[in-house]
Design an enzyme around this catalytic site. Structure first.
Site, PDB file in Angstrom:
ATOM      1  N   ALA A   1       0.822  -1.219   0.000  1.00 35.65           N
ATOM      2  CA  ALA A   1       0.000   0.000   0.000  1.00 35.65           C
ATOM      3  C   ALA A   1       0.854   1.266   0.000  1.00 35.65           C
ATOM      4  CB  ALA A   1      -0.928  -0.005   1.214  1.00 35.65           C
TER       5      ALA A   1
ATOM      6  N   THR B   1       9.293  -1.672   2.475  1.00 35.05           N
ATOM      7  CA  THR B   1       8.947  -3.075   2.760  1.00 35.05           C
ATOM      8  C   THR B   1       8.235  -3.140   4.112  1.00 35.05           C
ATOM      9  OG1 THR B   1      11.094  -3.512   3.809  1.00 35.05           O
ATOM     10  CG2 THR B   1      10.936  -3.922   1.440  1.00 35.05           C
TER      11      THR B   1
ATOM     12  N   LYS C   1       9.410   1.015  10.118  1.00 37.60           N
ATOM     13  CA  LYS C   1       9.780   1.236  11.524  1.00 37.60           C
ATOM     14  C   LYS C   1      10.768   0.202  12.075  1.00 37.60           C
ATOM     15  CE  LYS C   1       5.415   1.112  12.757  1.00 37.60           C
ATOM     16  NZ  LYS C   1       4.666   1.492  11.568  1.00 37.60           N
TER      17      LYS C   1
ATOM     18  N   VAL D   1       6.697   7.516  11.720  1.00 36.58           N
ATOM     19  CA  VAL D   1       5.911   7.921  12.896  1.00 36.58           C
ATOM     20  C   VAL D   1       4.824   8.898  12.481  1.00 36.58           C
ATOM     21  CG1 VAL D   1       5.973   8.968  15.191  1.00 36.58           C
ATOM     22  CG2 VAL D   1       7.971   7.713  14.361  1.00 36.58           C
TER      23      VAL D   1
ATOM     24  N   ASP E   1       3.123  -1.197  18.193  1.00 35.70           N
ATOM     25  CA  ASP E   1       3.335  -0.189  17.146  1.00 35.70           C
ATOM     26  C   ASP E   1       3.702   1.162  17.767  1.00 35.70           C
ATOM     27  OD1 ASP E   1       2.902   0.953  14.348  1.00 35.70           O
ATOM     28  OD2 ASP E   1       1.415   2.080  15.494  1.00 35.70           O
TER      29      ASP E   1
ATOM     30  N   LYS F   1       7.364   3.366  17.517  1.00 30.97           N
ATOM     31  CA  LYS F   1       7.420   4.782  17.141  1.00 30.97           C
ATOM     32  C   LYS F   1       8.098   5.609  18.227  1.00 30.97           C
ATOM     33  CE  LYS F   1       3.347   4.423  14.165  1.00 30.97           C
ATOM     34  NZ  LYS F   1       1.871   4.427  14.147  1.00 30.97           N
TER      35      LYS F   1
END
Lengths: 331, 331
Positions: A13, A92, A121, A148, A217, A221
């Protein structure tokens, strides 16, 4: 006019979003002196390479219709190692256990003195300092605003726009999926499981939502921010992490009746890096709704500066990648 | 290490704030490769000049104790014309009728190829395009983040941090004095005149509050944003201006009961530049309290991005000047 030859490594995406944004902004980029020519695109199985510049519309169509980007039998890492270009756009998928192929790609790029702009990340949450050092020693630029906050430009805001200030601490909502689930649980007085299911139906949560709802997640960040803004040399293991899976609609209602929301708040303060659900007064700038992200920076001479924006979305993330590209190459 | 010789022209609250910030950030500036040496300071009557760099602590003390900056008998404009330096920090008072001495100072600097960083709105609200053209033709840098929003970095956010986006429109609260008066009128259900008096006692409003409460200050800032962000070639006469003097506590209460605040909102949208009181839903990011400023940018590919911060204060404004200086000279 500077011609910049770029590869897009990873064509999910975000990678496709980058291709679309480069296509739609081509004239604008030329106006500010950047002739951005994509000479290679790779997904996990196929590649398209053309040293004269690929037709990105054709690559996008092929990906949509056939699920492949081209017929070239070369991996992303090999593209970086063997094809002459100035910029790797590394998109990726994030792997926070090993850094995944993204880590290999970044190292390969820096070893050739190639610049890297990324939304990935994983490698930064694991090896921020090492990557920064390799980039520096090879003279490569390394920009990662897109890792982020999606379209909310927190890294460049803190390190460039507010450069006259020392950033003392940061707190914010860095995961739109959790924010959506908590807002909807409150609105519908519905249990966690029901609102996760709704978020999955809407494409806001993944089939396996663990990464978001357990705070992983957000923690990744925070590690990136702790390094990039606060110079902390932190990795994922330095973060205290609590997710939102234990929050009940009753807790949300009790908070609401006292004028508070419950939000999954990430913070970097002193040597502490922490993500956990917290009570936030409803009139606090952090109390944003829906899938929005927000970050509040406490500065030494300007007081608090707060920024809010869309934290996810392929085009929004691509916009952060494009802003990074412009900041490197604009004359 | 780059040595930058600077003058501070205008030594009221903001000029003194700049001197204090330069003193406190001297080591930090050297760490990022900038040796900032102030070789001249001028207020409206006196000056201090030393080509080896002034002792800013001594200049600040003298200004506080004696009301003068030094014994040199030379005007700010003459300093710019005759003393070798690279940067003019222009902090003389805003004059929106003629541009005042600030306009002369900027032109004098650009004619010598000197860079200008300023907090002075007047010259930009009147002659933005002319000033930009003279600066460009002489190769001077011209930065003015401090003219709008104090510590809230709206100009550099839009033109640099979000460079991948086209900014479609902007709306925001750009005058903290009006925001304070409206918030307090609502809280105390008190008339306009009473809360203006309170704001004056607290130093939030001027003895003559016209410039703020009639929307003139907001209008000047909108002109600068219309030019800097939207490329509109606008001047003050292009703005439709309505202030807050007709707002009653009854109107605020009626709005409140329907879930709205009344805020003095400035907006740039299409070819329209407008400042007027507007209803803002209480859960809208624009509904900030106290003396805060806020700006919401609508972008083409990232959706809305909103920033909030302190809109005034000498140190806050000085921080914006320092960030501009760093953005010019950082290696």
């Amino acid at each position: 006019m500077k011609t910049i030859r770029a590869s897009i490594i990873g064509f999910g995406a975000v990678g496709q979003g980058v291709a679309k944004v480069i296509l739609s902004k081509s004239d604008y980029l030329k106006n500010i002196g950047i002739d951005l020519k994509v000479v290679a695109v790779a997904d996990s199985r196929t590649a398209a390479v053309d040293s004269n510049g690929l037709d990105l519309s054709a690559v996008l169509s092929r990906k949509t219709e056939q699920g492949t980007v081209g017929t070239d039998n070369i991996s992303g890492t090999e593209i970086i190692k063997t094809i002459d270009h100035e910029l790797v756009i590394e998109t990726t998928p994030t792997n926070i256990d090993t850094g995944g192929v993204g880590l290999d790609n970044m190292v390969a790029a820096f070893e050739k003195g190639i610049d890297v702009v990324t939304s990935n990340k994983g490698p930064l949450a694991l090896k921020y300092c090492e990557l920064g050092e390799i980039a520096k020693s090879s003279g490569s630029q390394f920009k990662f605003e897109a890792t982020v906050g999606g379209a909310m430009p927190i890294i460049n805001l803190a390190s460039e726009t507010l450069a006259g200030n020392k950033i003392l601490s940061m707190e914010g909502i860095l995961n739109g999926t959790c924010n959506y689930i908590l807002c909807r649980m409150m609105e519908e007085h519905a249990p966690y499981e029901q609102m996760v299911a709704e978020a999955q139906e809407l494409g806001i949560a993944e089939t396996d939502p663990t990464y978001d709802v357990e705070g992983i997640d957000t923690a990744c960040k925070l590690v990136i921010l702790a390094n990039a803004i606060f110079g902390m040399n932190a990795t994922y293991k330095d973060v205290t992490v609590t997710g939102i899976t234990k929050i009940t609609p009753e807790a949300l209602l009790m908070a609401h009746n006292d004028g508070y929301d419950i939000k999954l708040i990430g913070e970097v303060s002193g040597s502490k890096i922490n993500v956990a659900p917290k009570l936030v007064p409803k009139d606090n700038p952090l109390a944003v709704g829906g899938t929005l992200n927000v970050a509040s920076l406490q500065t030494d001479i300007s007081g608090p500066v707060t920024i809010t924006g869309r934290g996810a979305g392929s085009i929004e993330t691509a916009s952060a990648i494009l802003s990074d590209i412009i900041s490197i190459y604009r004359e």
